[in-house]
Design an enzyme around this catalytic site. Structure first.
Site, short mmCIF file in Angstrom:
data_model
loop_
_atom_site.label_atom_id
_atom_site.label_comp_id
_atom_site.label_asym_id
_atom_site.label_seq_id
_atom_site.Cartn_x
_atom_site.Cartn_y
_atom_site.Cartn_z
N CYS A 296 43.12 25.09 22.90
CA CYS A 296 44.00 25.29 24.04
C CYS A 296 44.52 26.72 24.09
CB CYS A 296 45.15 24.29 24.03
SG CYS A 296 46.14 24.35 22.53
N CYS B 20 30.18 23.18 13.34
CA CYS B 20 30.70 22.44 12.20
C CYS B 20 30.19 21.01 12.29
CB CYS B 20 32.23 22.43 12.16
SG CYS B 20 32.85 21.54 10.73
N CYS C 257 23.74 -13.13 14.57
CA CYS C 257 23.01 -14.36 14.86
C CYS C 257 22.63 -14.30 16.34
CB CYS C 257 23.89 -15.56 14.57
SG CYS C 257 23.29 -17.12 15.25
N CYS D 154 21.78 -20.17 10.61
CA CYS D 154 23.18 -19.77 10.68
C CYS D 154 24.06 -21.00 10.56
CB CYS D 154 23.42 -19.07 12.02
SG CYS D 154 25.12 -18.59 12.31
N CYS E 188 13.99 -16.23 12.94
CA CYS E 188 13.29 -15.29 12.09
C CYS E 188 14.20 -14.08 11.94
CB CYS E 188 11.97 -14.88 12.74
SG CYS E 188 11.19 -13.45 11.98
N CYS F 100 -25.95 -15.68 37.25
CA CYS F 100 -26.48 -15.48 38.59
C CYS F 100 -25.41 -15.65 39.64
CB CYS F 100 -27.60 -16.48 38.82
SG CYS F 100 -28.32 -16.33 40.45
N CYS G 154 -23.21 -17.21 48.29
CA CYS G 154 -23.14 -15.98 47.50
C CYS G 154 -21.76 -15.90 46.85
CB CYS G 154 -23.37 -14.78 48.42
SG CYS G 154 -22.94 -13.20 47.67
ZN LIG Z 1 35.10 21.65 11.03
ZN LIG Z 2 9.70 -12.78 13.39
ZN LIG Z 3 -30.36 -17.87 39.99
ZN LIG Z 4 -22.81 -12.01 49.77
ZN LIG Z 5 25.06 -18.52 14.62
ZN LIG Z 6 45.21 22.93 20.89
#
Ligand SMILES: [Zn+2]
Ligand SMILES: [Zn+2]
Ligand SMILES: [Zn+2]
Ligand SMILES: [Zn+2]
Ligand SMILES: [Zn+2]
Ligand SMILES: [Zn+2]
Ligand SMILES: [Zn+2]
Lengths: 585, 157
Positions: free
Chosen positions: A121, A167, A209, A231, A238, A291, A303
């Site tokens: 300041c 620092c 948990c 828990c 896991c 095919c 087709c």
């Molecule tokens: Zn310092």
């Molecule tokens: Zn796992």
């Molecule tokens: Zn064919």
């Molecule tokens: Zn075709």
């Molecule tokens: Zn739990």
């Molecule tokens: Zn100050």
């Protein structure tokens, strides 16, 4: 080439999602396994402070440090005390401290009686209104306070640096707390909470948990983060990935599997990709073979690429009288491959889902079994001990679980996604046979066990009951052994031979998923520092109070001491006092 | 708010008093708004910016000096760490390495230092950064010199 598939046959692709939340934690209620000393600890809101102080204390004792320096070190090393000690041994004290932003100034100059110039300041202030941090930098209290408030609000409570340029030092938490609480007591509380929760959030061996809504507990494991825990709220998970317990699948496999199930279930369009409706009768027709001229059972040829009706005369490259220009073989290989992959997935998924479903159905057996047992007890047989029934049922749950998760495991272990380059084709085939042998044996025995447990044996005569008892006991032992062997095979022969150890799995627990015990904390505020904590090494139950995440040290200022193996002086602790003051008490 | 005003006022008085102390920097405060400042800085010698005068605009936050001021070049400059269009500056002390002990005057000094020592690895101006990183010092210098002549020198020169 003629194949007309009705869509109802394909319906089960869509229901993948519900099978994912499939195996829930129902088995936890079937509990008759005597509680054993557990290496996993439940850290409740109330014991969090004590758990944290344990580690702080070790570092403070070893390095003769004040609490805030120990905390700065521990936060930097993510509460890994062993790692911290290793760095100390390897690189020495100075390097350890400098890396974490701990500055120790040997000679604390006496506070200057006159005024100092605050560089922030740019104001002259009386020495009494300024504070010198450990690093030696001196600024006025007003500027410090403003700085702390900004940093806490930015969420940087754990590492508030000194204001001086370049620092690196972390500010003394006692000074922060002290100055901030004068202006914003609630913010000081928030600061303390951040510091406290850092023990969980920055700690590899401690995790919240994953229950939702949150039970307020965290779990600390001792030495292996690859484990499955329960828990005190009843949730099993896991520890490593926080998903449902999924061994013998590795975490990565499980993640991929969940994602795959989800994605595949969204490809209801499998049908649209793999079938086309006939231009004449509009039934879906599946393409069969390479095919692109497809025929419907109604006799219409068309087709595959454009869907247009055609005649039947064709070669590989063209259909007579039809020229949409798309009748080519190009994308064929890709489509064939995708189809093969899908069938492979379906194979594993159907079995996974079948076992998950059986598990759900068998969970409903609990009630019936209880009834059967009480019926038997009323029958006044010579046989008085019916633990084999509940043990058998429990074994059924355990092995059913293993069985269902063994399918996603096999899907990835022997598929192309993960280990393509790790094994030759022949190697893979041999391993797959080995594994499938075990899997089938387990499957057969689990089904047998299931069948016997479902028998209405409470209606049978004594001899028949004795017979069933023998079978159930035998099958229980056999499935337990088979599970154990399957895990061993996975750990040693399958995953163990891989180059990268990212696929660790939680070890097989014959007794089921480990229940974490509450970290014991003594609550007597009158315990003096000469007395030993009376609850040492005694695992208390049921101190879980209302379940919220820890909120503020204000609610935690009961005196607490914790106990673990390490012997040390227990004393009452007042959170609001810096450690060195407590030490003098 | 109060603290930042007081501090800026101090810096203002300091600037008035020390006007001759640093001839390369001329800081001025907006007449009506103490949170808006401009500065004229001289391009450091033996750099492509030599001979140019560059204008900077400061926008000071209410949390100043706990939070850094926003600074940008108003004068076009071809420099790897300055955005060619917006004049935004990539400098660590204006971001996470900020310390409340800095002043607007010392920020100007840091920017002059940055002009002399560009950091091609964190470029805001990719063309300029690429020239430097590929080792084309001459290419970089001639571009930078050209823009200095075009934008930072008085027209008659
Ligand atoms: Zn310092
Ligand atoms: Zn796992
Ligand atoms: Zn064919
Ligand atoms: Zn075709
Ligand atoms: Zn739990
Ligand atoms: Zn100050
Ligand atoms: Zn048809």
């Amino acid at each position: 080439m003629e194949d007309c598939t009705s869509s109802s046959e394909q319906d089960y692709y869509c229901s993948d999602q519900d099978s994912l939340d499939g195996i829930d934690n129902d088995e936890s209620h079937v509990q008759w396994v005597p509680p054993k000393a557990s290496s996993c600890k439940v850290i409740t809101k109330e014991s969090l402070l004590a758990a944290q102080r344990e580690d702080l204390r070790r570092v403070m004792d070893l390095l003769s440090l004040r609490e805030h320096h120990a905390r700065t070190l521990l936060i930097h090393y993510r509460w890994d005390v062993e790692k911290l000690f290793a760095v100390l041994v390897e690189k020495g004290r100075d390097c350890l401290f400098a890396g974490a932003g701990v500055t120790l100034v040997e000679n604390h100059d006496l506070p200057s009686s006159s005024t100092i110039m605050c560089n922030i300041c740019i104001e002259d202030v009386p020495g009494a209104d300024a504070t010198k941090m450990d690093c030696g930098h001196d600024f006025c209290n007003n500027c410090w306070t403003e700085h702390f408030i900004v940093k806490i609000n930015e969420g940087q409570s754990k590492r508030i640096r000194c204001m001086a340029h370049k620092c690196n030092a972390i500010c003394d938490e006692a000074i922060v707390r002290n100055l901030v609480s004068k202006r914003h007591p609630d913010l000081a509380e928030k600061f303390d909470r951040f510091l406290l929760e850092s023990y969980i959030e920055d700690n590899k061996m401690v995790k919240w948990c994953p229950s939702a809504p949150h039970c307020g507990n965290a779990i600390r494991v001792e030495d292996d983060e690859f484990c499955e825990v329960e828990c005190s709220c009843g949730l099993q998970f896991c520890f490593s990935c926080l998903a449902e317990a999924h061994s013998p699948c590795s975490c990565l496999m499980w993640e991929l599997w969940t994602k795959k199930c989800h994605d595949e279930s969204e490809t209801v369009n499998w049908i649209t990709v793999h079938t086309k409706s006939c231009p004449k009768c509009h039934k879906p027709v599946e393409k069969n073979g390479g095919c692109n001229l497809v025929s419907c059972i109604c006799g219409q040829a068309f087709c595959w690429l454009c869907g247009g009706a055609t005649g039947r005369d064709h070669t590989w490259s063209r259909i007579n009288g039809h020229s949409c220009g798309r009748y080519k073989e190009d994308r064929e290989k890709k489509a064939e491959r995708a189809k093969r992959d899908l069938y492979r997935y379906m194979h594993y998924h159907n079995r996974y889902k079948a076992h998950t479903d059986s598990f759900k159905l068998e969970s409903n057996l609990k009630e019936t079994i209880r009834e059967k047992v009480s019926n038997l007890e009323r029958n006044e047989l010579r046989l008085k001990d019916f633990s084999w029934v509940t043990n058998g049922l429990y074994r059924l749950f355990r092995s059913r679980r293993v069985l269902s998760y063994s399918y996603p495991f096999a899907y990835y272990m022997f598929g192309d996604d993960l280990f393509m380059d790790e094994m030759t084709k022949e190697e893979r085939e041999i391993k797959q046979h080995l594994f499938e042998d075990q899997q089938q044996q387990l499957e057969a025995n689990v089904e047998k066990l299931s069948k016997y447990i479902e028998e209405p044996f409470d209606q049978f005569g004594e001899n028949k009951v004795m017979e069933i008892r023998m079978v159930v006991i035998n099958l229980s032992v056999i499935t337990d052994n088979l599970c154990k062997k399957m895990y061993e095979c996975i750990e040693n022969d399958l995953l163990g031979s891989l180059q990268f150890g990212i696929h660790s799995i939680a070890p097989y627990q014959s007794k089921g998923i480990e229940k974490a015990t509450e970290l014991s904390v003594c609550w007597n505020p009158k315990v003096t520092n000469t007395e030993k904590c009376p609850t040492r090494d005694y695992h208390t139950n049921g101190i879980t109070k209302e379940s919220n995440r820890p909120s503020g040290s204000g609610s935690l200022d009961e005196s607490g001491c914790s106990s673990r193996k390490r012997p040390r002086k227990e004393s009452t602790i007042d959170l609001n006092l810096p450690a060195e003051v407590i030490d003098r008490n | 708010m109060q603290a930042s005003r007081a501090r800026l006022f101090k810096e203002y008085k300091e600037v008035q008093r020390e006007k001759a102390a640093d001839p390369d920097i001329q800081l001025a405060c907006d007449d009506s708004n103490i949170f808006k400042w401009t500065a004229l800085i001289k391009g450091p010698s033996e750099t492509p910016f030599e001979g140019g005068v560059f204008q900077l605009a400061f926008s000071v936050p209410e949390q100043y000096p706990l939070q850094p001021p926003q600074v940008r070049f108003l004068t076009k400059i071809f420099h790897p760490n300055v955005h060619f269009k917006t004049g935004e500056i990539c400098l660590d002390i204006l971001k996470n390495a900020w310390s409340p002990a800095w002043t607007l005057q010392s920020v100007c000094r840091a920017i002059i230092a940055l002009m002399a020592h560009p950091e091609p690895d964190s470029p805001l101006n990719c063309d300029s950064g690429n020239l430097l990183r590929s080792g084309d010092i001459r290419g970089y210098q001639s571009m930078a010199r050209m823009y200095t002549r075009l934008a930072a020198m008085s027209k008659k020169g």
